[in-house]
Design a protein around this motif. Structure first.
Motif, mmCIF file in Angstrom:
data_model
loop_
_atom_site.group_PDB
_atom_site.id
_atom_site.type_symbol
_atom_site.label_atom_id
_atom_site.label_comp_id
_atom_site.label_asym_id
_atom_site.label_seq_id
_atom_site.Cartn_x
_atom_site.Cartn_y
_atom_site.Cartn_z
ATOM 1 N N ARG A 170 38.406 48.857 47.542
ATOM 2 C CA ARG A 170 39.287 47.911 46.873
ATOM 3 C C ARG A 170 40.070 48.542 45.737
ATOM 4 O O ARG A 170 39.615 49.473 45.089
ATOM 5 C CB ARG A 170 38.454 46.746 46.336
ATOM 6 C CG ARG A 170 38.172 45.738 47.413
ATOM 7 C CD ARG A 170 37.359 44.605 46.914
ATOM 8 N NE ARG A 170 37.589 44.286 45.524
ATOM 9 C CZ ARG A 170 37.619 43.049 45.057
ATOM 10 N NH1 ARG A 170 37.481 42.055 45.876
ATOM 11 N NH2 ARG A 170 37.762 42.817 43.786
ATOM 12 N N THR B 270 41.174 48.882 42.117
ATOM 13 C CA THR B 270 40.409 48.568 40.913
ATOM 14 C C THR B 270 41.324 48.084 39.797
ATOM 15 O O THR B 270 40.860 47.612 38.777
ATOM 16 C CB THR B 270 39.652 49.816 40.428
ATOM 17 O OG1 THR B 270 40.542 50.925 40.463
ATOM 18 C CG2 THR B 270 38.466 50.096 41.306
ATOM 19 N N THR C 115 43.764 45.730 40.018
ATOM 20 C CA THR C 115 44.327 44.397 40.183
ATOM 21 C C THR C 115 43.195 43.447 40.533
ATOM 22 O O THR C 115 42.141 43.867 40.988
ATOM 23 C CB THR C 115 45.381 44.367 41.299
ATOM 24 O OG1 THR C 115 45.651 42.994 41.604
ATOM 25 C CG2 THR C 115 44.891 45.053 42.542
ATOM 26 N N SER C 116 43.418 42.158 40.310
ATOM 27 C CA SER C 116 42.356 41.236 40.656
ATOM 28 C C SER C 116 42.550 40.653 42.049
ATOM 29 O O SER C 116 41.747 39.845 42.496
ATOM 30 C CB SER C 116 42.265 40.121 39.611
ATOM 31 O OG SER C 116 43.492 39.489 39.489
ATOM 32 N N ALA C 117 43.616 41.078 42.741
ATOM 33 C CA ALA C 117 43.765 40.628 44.126
ATOM 34 C C ALA C 117 42.652 41.244 44.964
ATOM 35 O O ALA C 117 42.244 42.381 44.728
ATOM 36 C CB ALA C 117 45.124 41.041 44.669
ATOM 37 N N THR C 118 42.149 40.508 45.926
ATOM 38 C CA THR C 118 41.037 41.019 46.734
ATOM 39 C C THR C 118 41.585 41.869 47.865
ATOM 40 O O THR C 118 41.388 41.576 49.033
ATOM 41 C CB THR C 118 40.217 39.865 47.299
ATOM 42 O OG1 THR C 118 41.113 39.014 48.020
ATOM 43 C CG2 THR C 118 39.548 39.080 46.202
ATOM 44 N N GLU D 143 33.922 37.270 47.123
ATOM 45 C CA GLU D 143 34.624 38.537 47.264
ATOM 46 C C GLU D 143 34.506 39.392 45.983
ATOM 47 O O GLU D 143 34.187 40.571 46.038
ATOM 48 C CB GLU D 143 36.087 38.245 47.573
ATOM 49 C CG GLU D 143 36.872 39.451 47.909
ATOM 50 C CD GLU D 143 37.137 39.536 49.402
ATOM 51 O OE1 GLU D 143 37.477 40.614 49.850
ATOM 52 O OE2 GLU D 143 36.985 38.510 50.111
ATOM 53 N N TYR D 144 34.735 38.754 44.836
ATOM 54 C CA TYR D 144 34.680 39.485 43.563
ATOM 55 C C TYR D 144 33.246 39.906 43.233
ATOM 56 O O TYR D 144 32.997 41.011 42.762
ATOM 57 C CB TYR D 144 35.230 38.602 42.440
ATOM 58 C CG TYR D 144 36.674 38.243 42.622
ATOM 59 C CD1 TYR D 144 37.671 39.144 42.250
ATOM 60 C CD2 TYR D 144 37.046 37.029 43.174
ATOM 61 C CE1 TYR D 144 39.004 38.835 42.412
ATOM 62 C CE2 TYR D 144 38.381 36.707 43.334
ATOM 63 C CZ TYR D 144 39.353 37.607 42.960
ATOM 64 O OH TYR D 144 40.671 37.302 43.129
ATOM 65 N N ALA E 215 31.968 42.706 45.490
ATOM 66 C CA ALA E 215 32.606 43.988 45.176
ATOM 67 C C ALA E 215 32.051 44.557 43.870
ATOM 68 O O ALA E 215 31.797 45.766 43.766
ATOM 69 C CB ALA E 215 34.110 43.812 45.072
ATOM 70 N N LYS F 129 34.829 42.822 34.321
ATOM 71 C CA LYS F 129 36.078 42.675 35.074
ATOM 72 C C LYS F 129 35.939 41.551 36.101
ATOM 73 O O LYS F 129 36.837 40.730 36.287
ATOM 74 C CB LYS F 129 36.423 43.978 35.785
ATOM 75 C CG LYS F 129 37.625 43.841 36.709
ATOM 76 C CD LYS F 129 38.308 45.163 36.953
ATOM 77 C CE LYS F 129 39.656 45.048 37.641
ATOM 78 N NZ LYS F 129 39.808 44.031 38.632
ATOM 79 N N ASP G 50 38.251 38.304 36.275
ATOM 80 C CA ASP G 50 38.984 37.940 37.489
ATOM 81 C C ASP G 50 38.632 36.523 37.935
ATOM 82 O O ASP G 50 39.494 35.761 38.367
ATOM 83 C CB ASP G 50 38.649 38.920 38.623
ATOM 84 C CG ASP G 50 39.337 40.262 38.425
ATOM 85 O OD1 ASP G 50 40.249 40.325 37.579
ATOM 86 O OD2 ASP G 50 38.949 41.233 39.105
#
Lengths: 544, 420
Positions: free
Chosen positions: A481, A483, A485-488, B388-389, B392, B410, B414
């Protein structure tokens, strides 16, 4: 032969043209046995029957757009095949109809969705949203007992009969529950009420119209609406419910009867109160070009979008170029008559092509595991070193191109072998006589000739890899991913897997509007590139 | 079987009637009196059609329930449509508004949030029957005071122990790891990390033992939409992940996927693992004896894994709501059908009486005990955004590619931005 001669004769003007028969449409002609005409009549009858059946079911289902489309298609079909004129259309129409149904409709519908806010929370029509809100907010009165319930009927009006505190009570929508002392009770269920006909449960369940009536029936407990009313969900158990929301269709408002808060329908497709609070269920509305703007202006997407577009091009071009040249080299080698056992070797090379791509990708994912205990690639080829094939941004990209090479070089091997075998020998022989070496012959003769026949396939392959969702999804899932940006989203996401991520289909929080807008952008990009490349291809053909 | 008999009888009756009609030309059948269902000898039931979505694994279980239903309602044509479990939620959301969806679908309780905001699920009134189910199960399907599904099975994860290697599971994480090391196997412990994707679900029991639930809870156990993983408790858990991760003690690894972790355990390379009932067959199939114990506490508080509840949802656009309700409330929500569902596809029964009945199996009892200690997975709509967050962040901490504190903060930032 004779036709050709007479044609030439006509052109040359040697003899007068044969008398032209008054031509009748073969749709109505009846030559000889008329078998062709009958066959066509039969076919058209079948098509008309199918069309009418589809129109009827569209009518029953209330799908008016579908109905209109079917009527137009059917009328046009009949007109084309029973008229004298429109001969070309007779051949083109089936293709055009399929194009319209399977391609244009999809594109049109995607365009329509891209202009709406269709997605989680805006999934239904306003009418359905109102229904859902009303049924979600018609709540069981706390501590309401459940009553065994009997459905009764009087003069066509339905009512409920229950047993409360050992006594039978009967009521209808207009008549609150009243004691019915004459009723027969057996085993806490009312079995008979004088003057009322008992409707057996099975009859209710078997009659859809009656079932709807029963579901919609609310029998007030008393004259005071605040006491709530009796309703049933399965025709055997009743409980007391009270509606918290009321809907005013004229004013487009929902009112909470307990708190007095009024929610107004907004043009964003939601009921919102003055204080900003909103009711959960929204509906689909037009939002214009908002989704297209969002893809480029929203910070969460704009940054990754640029990187993802770049990687999409790199991936598609690299995949095609690398596997094409690898396939071509192998084809050249195994096209040489000096290689023994060519048939067997060729078969072996086609093996990867025979496995389903998604399965191969999953296997590769396992084989590329960084831990040499689990990842056979590191174990066998890298002396048990820990190479993070799928977890390092650059290596993950390399892995993707290499796995795609493994998956697709057999295709190019096949194509190139076929193309090489069809190349004319005399040109190459002439080159050799003129003193050209192997490399020179390949570069100036073989490759250009080969490209004429394979260039369209290369373009198609580019378009395919541009949208090669399966491989990305199965091998890296878009990861590792980003790192920053907060977009998945991740380093190996291509546009189509980005669309999938954003559509949120897997997570239950979908934004189909945004996803459709992005799909259309991809469609335009591929369209433009393909057109440009096909133009170039035409230049190649001039070599010939 | 009975269905077939009835069908045959009906067919025979029809043939007889036809024969009567054609034979007796001078005594025409009276068209105004159709054969009344009451007079039929066959069991009278509802008639109509139901469409139910199921996944491949549970098809036999639901088929068993349908067979019982069809004994008394032979005229209801129940169609089971097999779909991938992963696709059911999205397809249900997409198809119900168009009227193409099923009447009933099987599903997990944590789909409820998105079903609510999209208005596709219909409340179900179970009446007094709700009391026959485990509280955690009915709570899981309740939203804003209404029940939206019929629960039938619970699932939870627990520590699975190789009885040949260790004799018990200690109550704390450190003791368990120490005991695991004494077994002198390749690893003291394995757990599914889902590769580098991360698997916060399997790790959640350890997380709650630090007092860091994913969302804060109200007094009655229902979830608010306020993130509960922040603060010192959350950071302590992040630090714990880092210390046990690949750059630390190595008790966690992102090299472990579901298959790898299960294989290592089945090969006897680790005495302990955290797994669900669905993995037990893999272990016993490999010939090892297992026992199931509650998850030990790593942070001092009780380890509460997620409890998932499986159940049936009713479509808000169903044309046969009454039949569907009748099927669910009066047939599926009975002990013999819940037992039949269990027999066909063993998941912990959500009905208390059936759960007690099957708890004689020590493995089932172990998972039940773990479920009773667990917390229902949040079904609020916000939960869909968290995974998802969360996955990860955990994965990057375990692999050592990110500092625990930075990665955790983080993730929180988010999530705050995403959930608003």
């Amino acid at each position: 032969m004779s036709t050709q001669q007479s044609f030439n004769a006509v052109v040359a003007g040697d003899s007068p043209p044969p008398p032209r028969r008054a031509r009748e449409s073969h749709a109505r002609s009846w030559d000889g046995l008329g078998v062709g005409f009958l066959a066509k009549l039969g076919l058209m009858a079948v098509i008309n029957a199918l069309g009418l059946a589809a129109i009827w079911s569209a009518f029953v289902g209330g799908a008016w757009v579908l109905l209109g489309a079917m009527v137009v298609l059917l009328v046009v079909a009949d007109w084309i095949y029973f008229t004298k004129r429109q001969v070309p259309l007779k051949y083109l129409f089936p293709g055009l109809a399929f194009l319209a149904v399977f391609q244009l409709f999809t594109i049109g519908y995607t365009g329509y969705v891209a202009l709406t806010n269709y997605g989680t929370g805006h999934n239904v029509s306003q009418e359905q949203a109102v229904d859902a809100l009303l049924s979600q907010n018609e709540k069981k009165v706390p501590d309401s007992p459940s009553f065994p319930l009997t459905i009764v009927r009087q003069d066509g009006e339905l009512g409920f009969a229950i047993v409360q505190g050992g006594a039978a009570k009967v009521g209808t929508a207009d008549q609150p529950l009243e004691l019915a002392p004459d009723a027969t009770i057996s085993d806490t269920v009312v079995t008979a009420v004088p003057g009322w006909e008992v409707v057996p449960k099975n009859q209710v369940l078997s009659d859809a119209a009656l079932a709807d009536e029963v579901l919609a029936l609310r029998v007030p407990l008393s004259d005071d609406a605040a006491d709530g009313s009796l309703r049933t969900g399965d025709a055997t158990i009743g409980a007391v419910y009270r509606s918290v929301l009321t809907y005013d269709a004229a004013a487009q408002t929902m009112t909470n009867t307990e708190t007095g808060v009024v929610y107004h329908a907004t043009d964003q497709g939601q009921f919102v109160a003055d204080d900003g609070s909103a009711l959960p269920v929204g509906w689909k509305v037009f939002v214009g070009l908002e989704n297209f703007g969002k893809a480029f202006t929203d910070d969460t997407y704009a940054g990754p979008l640029v990187k993802i577009i770049a990687w999409t091009f790199v991936f598609a071009i690299a995949s095609v170029v690398v596997s094409f040249f690898f396939g071509l080299v192998l084809a050249l080698i195994y096209n040489d008559p000096r290689v023994r056992g060519r048939a067997v070797l060729r078969t072996l090379f086609i093996l990867p092509y025979a496995f389903p791509a998604f399965l191969s990708a999953l296997l590769w994912r396992g084989m590329l595991n960084a831990n040499p205990d689990y990842g056979i690639i590191n174990q066998l080829f890298f002396f048990g070193a820990r190479v993070e094939w799928l977890d390092d941004p650059t290596l993950a990209k390399v892995s993707l191109v290499l796995v795609n090479l493994w998956l697709s070089y057999p295709y190019w091997f096949l194509v190139c072998t076929g193309a090489l075998q069809s190349l004319p020998d005399d040109v190459q022989e002439a080159a050799r006589i003129d003193g050209a070496g192997r490399w020179r012959t390949f570069r100036s003769i073989t490759l250009p000739l080969l490209l004429v026949s394979t260039a369209p396939l290369l373009i198609a392959s580019f378009a395919f890899n541009f949208n090669n969702f399966t491989l990305i999804y199965m091998l890296t899932g878009g990861g590792p991913r980003f790192t920053d940006t907060s977009a998945t989203l991740g380093h190996t996401d291509i546009l189509i897997s980005m669309v999938y991520q954003i559509s949120g289909v897997s997570g239950g929080r979908a934004d189909y509007g945004l996803a459709s807008a992005l799909s259309l952008i991809i469609f335009v990009v591929i369209g433009v590139i393909s057109t440009l490349m096909f133009r170039r291809t035409r230049q190649l053909e001039e070599v010939n | 079987m009975r269905k077939t008999l009835f069908r045959t009888a009906a067919a025979l009756a029809a043939v007889t009637m036809l024969a009567a009609c054609s034979g007796g030309g001078d005594t025409p059948a009276d068209p105004t009196t159709p054969a009344a269902p009451e007079t039929s000898a066959a069991p009278a039931g509802a008639s109509g059609a139901l469409t139910i979505w199921v996944d491949e694994n549970r098809k036999p279980a639901v088929q068993a329930a349908v067979d019982i239903y069809n004994e008394t309602n032979p005229d209801v044509d129940v169609e089971l449509v097999v779909k991938n479990f992963e696709d059911i939620r999205a397809d249900f959301l997409a198809q119900v508004p168009t009227g193409e969806g099923p009447d009933i679908t099987i599903g997990a309780h944590d789909w409820l949030g998105s079903f609510i905001v999209n208005g596709v699920a219909e409340p179900i009134d179970m009446g007094a029957k709700a009391a026959e189910f485990e509280t955690v199960a009915t709570q899981a399907f309740t939203y804003d005071g209404q029940m939206y599904g019929l629960p039938y099975a619970l699932e939870s994860i627990a520590v699975v122990r190789n009885t040949a290697l260790v004799d018990s599971t200690p109550a704390t994480w450190d003791e368990m790891i120490a005991k695991g090391k004494e077994a002198k196997t390749k690893y003291p412990f394995v757990i599914n990390t889902n590769g580098t994707t991360g698997d916060a679900y399997t790790y959640y029991g350890l997380q709650t033992s630090f007092g860091a639930p994913v969302f804060k809870q109200n007094a009655d156990g229902s979830y608010t939409s306020e993130i509960g993983m922040g603060g010192d408790a959350g950071l302590a858990y992040a630090k714990f992940l880092g210390e046990n991760g690949m750059k630390g003690a190595g008790n966690f690894s992102t090299d472990w996927t579901y298959d790898v972790a299960n294989q290592e355990f089945a090969d006897g390379n680790a005495p302990y693992t955290i797994a669900g009932p669905w993995a037990i067959a893999t272990f016993t199939g490999a010939g090892i004896d297992v026992a199931v114990d509650p998850i030990p506490s790593a942070g001092g508080q009780p380890a509460a894994p997620f409890v998932g509840v499986q159940g049936f949802y009713l479509s808000s656009q169903s044309d046969s709501k009454l039949i569907a309700n009748d099927f669910l409330v009066n047939y599926v929500a009975t002990a013999n059908v819940i037992k039949a569902l269990y027999d066909a596809d063993p998941r912990l029964p959500a009905m208390t009486s059936v759960a007690d009945q099957v708890a004689s199996d020590p493995i089932v009892a172990g998972f039940l005990a773990s479920a009773k200690q667990g917390a229902p997975m949040p079904s609020i709509p916000e939960m869909g955004d968290v995974w998802e967050y969360w996955n990860a962040a955990e994965s990057s901490i375990i692999s050592g590619s990110a500092e625990p504190e930075a990665a955790w903060n983080k993730m929180l930032a988010d999530l705050e931005a995403k959930l608003g």
